[in-house]
Design a protein around this motif. Structure first.
Motif, mmCIF file in Angstrom:
data_model
loop_
_atom_site.group_PDB
_atom_site.id
_atom_site.type_symbol
_atom_site.label_atom_id
_atom_site.label_comp_id
_atom_site.label_asym_id
_atom_site.label_seq_id
_atom_site.Cartn_x
_atom_site.Cartn_y
_atom_site.Cartn_z
ATOM 1 N N SER A 275 0.826 -1.205 0.000
ATOM 2 C CA SER A 275 0.000 0.000 0.000
ATOM 3 C C SER A 275 0.856 1.248 0.000
ATOM 4 N N VAL A 276 1.909 1.244 0.851
ATOM 5 C CA VAL A 276 2.754 2.435 0.963
ATOM 6 C C VAL A 276 3.445 2.730 -0.347
ATOM 7 N N SER A 277 3.928 1.683 -1.028
ATOM 8 C CA SER A 277 4.721 1.895 -2.231
ATOM 9 C C SER A 277 3.890 2.078 -3.493
ATOM 10 N N GLY A 278 2.583 1.770 -3.431
ATOM 11 C CA GLY A 278 1.790 1.901 -4.644
ATOM 12 C C GLY A 278 0.385 2.396 -4.407
ATOM 13 N N ALA A 279 -0.392 1.584 -3.720
ATOM 14 C CA ALA A 279 -1.820 1.868 -3.583
ATOM 15 C C ALA A 279 -2.097 3.115 -2.766
ATOM 16 N N CYS A 280 -1.206 3.398 -1.817
ATOM 17 C CA CYS A 280 -1.439 4.557 -0.951
ATOM 18 C C CYS A 280 -1.466 5.849 -1.787
ATOM 19 N N LEU A 281 -0.587 5.937 -2.752
ATOM 20 C CA LEU A 281 -0.556 7.123 -3.592
ATOM 21 C C LEU A 281 -1.859 7.271 -4.385
ATOM 22 N N ALA A 282 -2.381 6.149 -4.852
ATOM 23 C CA ALA A 282 -3.645 6.195 -5.590
ATOM 24 C C ALA A 282 -4.800 6.620 -4.685
ATOM 25 N N LEU A 283 -4.783 6.138 -3.443
ATOM 26 C CA LEU A 283 -5.839 6.505 -2.508
ATOM 27 C C LEU A 283 -5.810 8.003 -2.204
ATOM 28 N N ILE A 284 -4.610 8.535 -2.056
ATOM 29 C CA ILE A 284 -4.494 9.963 -1.735
ATOM 30 C C ILE A 284 -5.092 10.815 -2.851
ATOM 31 N N HIS A 285 -4.846 10.408 -4.098
ATOM 32 C CA HIS A 285 -5.396 11.184 -5.208
ATOM 33 C C HIS A 285 -6.878 10.896 -5.426
ATOM 34 N N ALA A 286 -7.322 9.716 -5.009
ATOM 35 C CA ALA A 286 -8.724 9.347 -5.253
ATOM 36 C C ALA A 286 -9.662 10.078 -4.304
ATOM 37 N N TYR A 287 -9.286 10.162 -3.047
ATOM 38 C CA TYR A 287 -10.145 10.825 -2.065
ATOM 39 C C TYR A 287 -9.928 12.326 -2.116
ATOM 40 N N ASN A 288 -10.944 13.029 -1.827
ATOM 41 C CA ASN A 288 -10.813 14.484 -1.780
ATOM 42 C C ASN A 288 -10.165 14.898 -0.472
ATOM 43 N N ALA A 289 -9.853 16.152 -0.324
ATOM 44 C CA ALA A 289 -9.118 16.631 0.841
ATOM 45 C C ALA A 289 -9.875 16.394 2.129
ATOM 46 N N LEU A 290 -11.202 16.497 2.075
ATOM 47 C CA LEU A 290 -12.002 16.310 3.290
ATOM 48 C C LEU A 290 -11.901 14.876 3.793
ATOM 49 N N ALA A 291 -12.007 13.917 2.900
ATOM 50 C CA ALA A 291 -11.930 12.513 3.301
ATOM 51 C C ALA A 291 -10.553 12.192 3.867
ATOM 52 N N PHE A 292 -9.502 12.723 3.222
ATOM 53 C CA PHE A 292 -8.152 12.441 3.712
ATOM 54 C C PHE A 292 -7.930 13.059 5.090
ATOM 55 N N ASP A 293 -8.430 14.268 5.282
ATOM 56 C CA ASP A 293 -8.283 14.897 6.592
ATOM 57 C C ASP A 293 -9.027 14.110 7.664
ATOM 58 N N PRO A 381 -6.377 -10.453 -6.264
ATOM 59 C CA PRO A 381 -5.488 -10.679 -5.117
ATOM 60 C C PRO A 381 -4.206 -11.418 -5.468
ATOM 61 N N VAL A 382 -4.284 -12.376 -6.403
ATOM 62 C CA VAL A 382 -3.071 -13.134 -6.761
ATOM 63 C C VAL A 382 -2.038 -12.214 -7.402
ATOM 64 N N ALA A 383 -2.476 -11.363 -8.312
ATOM 65 C CA ALA A 383 -1.546 -10.418 -8.947
ATOM 66 C C ALA A 383 -0.973 -9.452 -7.925
ATOM 67 N N SER A 384 -1.795 -9.008 -6.953
ATOM 68 C CA SER A 384 -1.296 -8.091 -5.923
ATOM 69 C C SER A 384 -0.273 -8.782 -5.035
ATOM 70 N N LEU A 385 -0.530 -10.036 -4.688
ATOM 71 C CA LEU A 385 0.433 -10.766 -3.849
ATOM 72 C C LEU A 385 1.735 -11.011 -4.602
ATOM 73 N N ASN A 386 1.649 -11.297 -5.889
ATOM 74 C CA ASN A 386 2.878 -11.439 -6.680
ATOM 75 C C ASN A 386 3.656 -10.129 -6.713
ATOM 76 N N ALA A 387 2.942 -9.003 -6.790
ATOM 77 C CA ALA A 387 3.615 -7.704 -6.777
ATOM 78 C C ALA A 387 4.274 -7.429 -5.435
ATOM 79 N N ILE A 388 3.687 -7.969 -4.352
ATOM 80 C CA ILE A 388 4.297 -7.807 -3.032
ATOM 81 C C ILE A 388 5.557 -8.659 -2.906
ATOM 82 N N ILE A 389 5.541 -9.854 -3.473
ATOM 83 C CA ILE A 389 6.658 -10.787 -3.316
ATOM 84 C C ILE A 389 7.813 -10.447 -4.251
ATOM 85 N N ASP A 390 7.521 -9.904 -5.424
ATOM 86 C CA ASP A 390 8.561 -9.686 -6.445
ATOM 87 C C ASP A 390 9.774 -8.895 -5.945
ATOM 88 N N PRO A 391 9.616 -7.771 -5.224
ATOM 89 C CA PRO A 391 10.805 -7.020 -4.786
ATOM 90 C C PRO A 391 11.724 -7.793 -3.849
#
Length: 607
Positions: A275-293, A381-391
């Motif tokens: 999440s920190v390295s990928g999905a978190c950035l998408a979440l920050i841009h997806a939610y508006n400022a009010l939701a993030f606050d 989920p399988v593709a996400s888990l592979n992305a977690i394991i690859d690094p």
């Protein structure tokens, strides 16, 4: 060796009658019942007496003291006793002296760990390193087959090395031992008192044992991708349908309860990295400022609770005495499966490694409930888990992460290594290296070099007395370096029978005898010119053959044969005493680690 302060400083002398006597049946039974740690590390401890406490904390159970002592005994028997017994079978004090040094290091480490900010290290520093590892690995993957990779000539690990360069590891994941050797030597300098740090031979041996454990045994193994995946899979435990058939008295039943507590945290940690390295950035841009606050406000509200919870889990679960006991026992079984270092385990093949990875992905998918899986891993989920394991699937890249973790551990426990922490250490009452050096200049204490010189002289006189009583002479082999200076304790000693000495040189440089590089010139300057030893009893190289190495070797070999063949029946000369030093790189007697001369078994001398 230098004398030691503490409970093992004075030991009763060995009785000649006790060496020759035949042990009784009861003695044999006591010897079999005595633990290895007591036999090797505390040979003078009375029968039935308990081992002295190793850790200062009263919360440590007796089993932990015994297991760590046993681990130290196994390590010293495997890495020291095998070659030390070939030098001398009668000196039983060397391993206890090394144990004294290791015990002091362990106690200082215990004190440092209790004073370090371990929650910040575990929940801030390590996640930051892992997160940066993931980011740089994905950047390296994205640059493969591009102009950044020199037209595809550079592989992922080479591109990763450009993003995370470190002088202790190459782009191929090869570790520079000198970096770790220097770092461990600094740690020993901080941990050890002056009388234990000054004797180079013992300190080098302790350092090389630690170096082998870290560089040879631990890092190459734990950085293997399949090993990381297998470890996580083992920590997650068996699936419910398989774990339910395990009887309650199964040896791993107690461990399974602890594993089940860790399994969810492992899954959340791996998902958090993703999440920190990928999905978190998408979440920050997806939610508006009010939701993030709002989310930030909720997290801030529970910050104190989360910090306390994580600290409690770290000290109560991970760093608890039962956990440490399991780690020590697991380390013993892994490094010394039969009491000695076992053969290197066979790595699984590519097919087996693929099976391990698939099992890990399937196990994590089964553990996560549907809503949690959809939230953390998305629709695939399988593709996400592979992305977690690859690094973590590249050994060379994982070695970089291990080296950075090693550095972080050092600066957390020993902040003075990076120039930080003296003020805090002074306030806590812990001496820094500068404080120790300052005190040594003010206080008048006996020099450690004087202690070594005196102890060495006593040892030599004792060996001389036994040899003269048995054979009427005392044959000695000497080396150069710092050794001759340590022999000054023999000067003026009436107990030394110089006319009975026959001195040879274990190694010598092919130079004139009065040359500054000559070992004989060094021994002559430091010792022989101050004592009444007959010149004929000092066997030197023949200067007339300095231009011909073969004739020079033949002449010295004949000198050895002339002295020993008429008096000894052994094939090779057997000296009463051989005094050697040890260099910073581990060489002794001009023999360097891994040199082909170490396998020589026929000739007496080598050029």
């Amino acid at each position: 060796m230098a004398g030691r302060s503490g409970p093992l400083a004075e030991r009763p002398p060995r009785s000649a009658h006790s060496v020759a006597s035949v042990p009784s049946n009861s003695t044999r039974q006591q010897h079999q019942q005595t633990s290895l740690a007591k036999r090797l590390l505390f040979p003078h401890l009375p029968p039935g007496a308990d081992l002295p406490p190793l850790f200062a904390s009263t919360a440590c159970p007796p089993e932990l003291h015994a297991e760590v002592y046993d681990f130290i005994a196994l390590a010293l028997r495997a890495h020291v006793n095998t070659w030390w017994t070939k030098i001398t079978r009668y000196d039983k004090e060397f391993l206890p002296q090394l144990n004294d040094i290791l015990t002091h290091v362990i106690r200082v480490l215990e004190q440092r760990l209790l004073g370090a900010d371990l929650p910040a290290f575990a929940f801030c520093d390590i996640p930051a390193l892992v997160n940066e590892h993931y980011i740089d690995y994905r950047h390296a993957v994205s640059k493969v087959s591009t102009s950044y990779a020199t037209g595809g000539a550079h592989a992922v690990h080479q591109l990763f090395h450009q993003l995370q360069p470190h002088l202790a590891v190459s782009a191929e994941g090869e570790i520079d031992e000198e970096y770790f050797r220097h770092a461990l030597d600094l740690v020993l300098r901080i941990c050890l008192p002056a009388e234990d740090y000054t004797p180079e031979a013992e300190r080098y041996i302790v350092r090389e044992i630690l170096l082998k454990l870290v560089v040879t045994d631990v890092i190459p193994r734990v950085t293997q991708p399949w090993y990381i995946q297998k470890t996580v899979l083992d920590l997650l435990g068996l699936p419910p349908e398989k774990s339910s058939v395990i009887p309650s008295d199964h040896p791993s039943s107690n461990h399974h309860g602890h594993v089940s507590q860790l399994s969810h945290w492992i899954v959340l940690f791996l998902s958090a990295v993703q999440s920190v390295s990928g999905a978190c950035l998408a979440l920050i841009h997806a939610y508006n400022a009010l939701a993030f606050d709002f989310i930030f406000m909720v997290c801030s509200f529970f910050r104190t609770f989360i910090n306390n919870l994580l600290s409690y889990m770290l000290y109560d679960q991970v760093l608890s005495a039962p956990s440490m006991l399991r780690i020590v026992r697991l380390s013993k079984r892994t490094l010394f499966p039969n009491g000695y270092p076992g053969p290197p385990p066979v790595d699984p093949g590519p097919e087996e490694q693929l099976v391990i990875r698939q099992q890990l992905i399937r196990r994590v998918s089964e553990m996560l409930p549907g809503p949690v899986s959809a939230l953390l891993l998305g629709p695939m989920p399988v593709a996400s888990l592979n992305a977690i394991i690859d690094p973590l699937s590249n050994h060379a890249c994982n070695v970089h992460l291990a080296v950075f973790v090693f550095d972080t551990i050092l600066v957390t426990v020993f902040p003075e290594l990076c120039g930080e922490g003296p003020a805090e250490m002074e306030a806590s009452g812990v001496d820094t290296v500068a404080d120790r050096l300052e005190e040594s200049e003010v206080e008048e204490v006996p020099s450690p070099s004087c202690k070594l010189t005196s102890a060495l002289a006593t040892f030599i006189v004792k060996a001389q007395k036994e040899s003269i009583e048995k054979k009427g002479r005392f044959t000695v082999a000497l080396s150069g370096g710092s050794l001759p200076k340590q022999l000054k304790g023999l000067i003026g000693d009436p107990a030394v029978k110089w006319d009975k000495w026959q001195v040879f040189y274990a190694d010598e440089r092919v130079v004139p005898l009065d040359h500054p590089d000559s070992n004989h010139n060094l021994c002559q300057t430091e010792l022989f010119q101050h004592v009444p030893i007959p010149p004929a009893n000092i066997h030197t190289l023949s200067e007339e053959f300095l231009d011909d190495l073969e004739d020079l070797s033949d002449a010295y070999e004949k000198e050895l044969i002339r002295e020993f063949a008429q008096k000894d029946s052994a094939r090779f000369p057997v000296f009463d005493l051989i005094l050697l030093g040890i260099g910073p790189d581990g060489h002794t007697c001009s023999l360097f680690p891994g040199h082909e001369l170490l396998t020589e078994e026929d000739t007496l001398l080598q050029q």
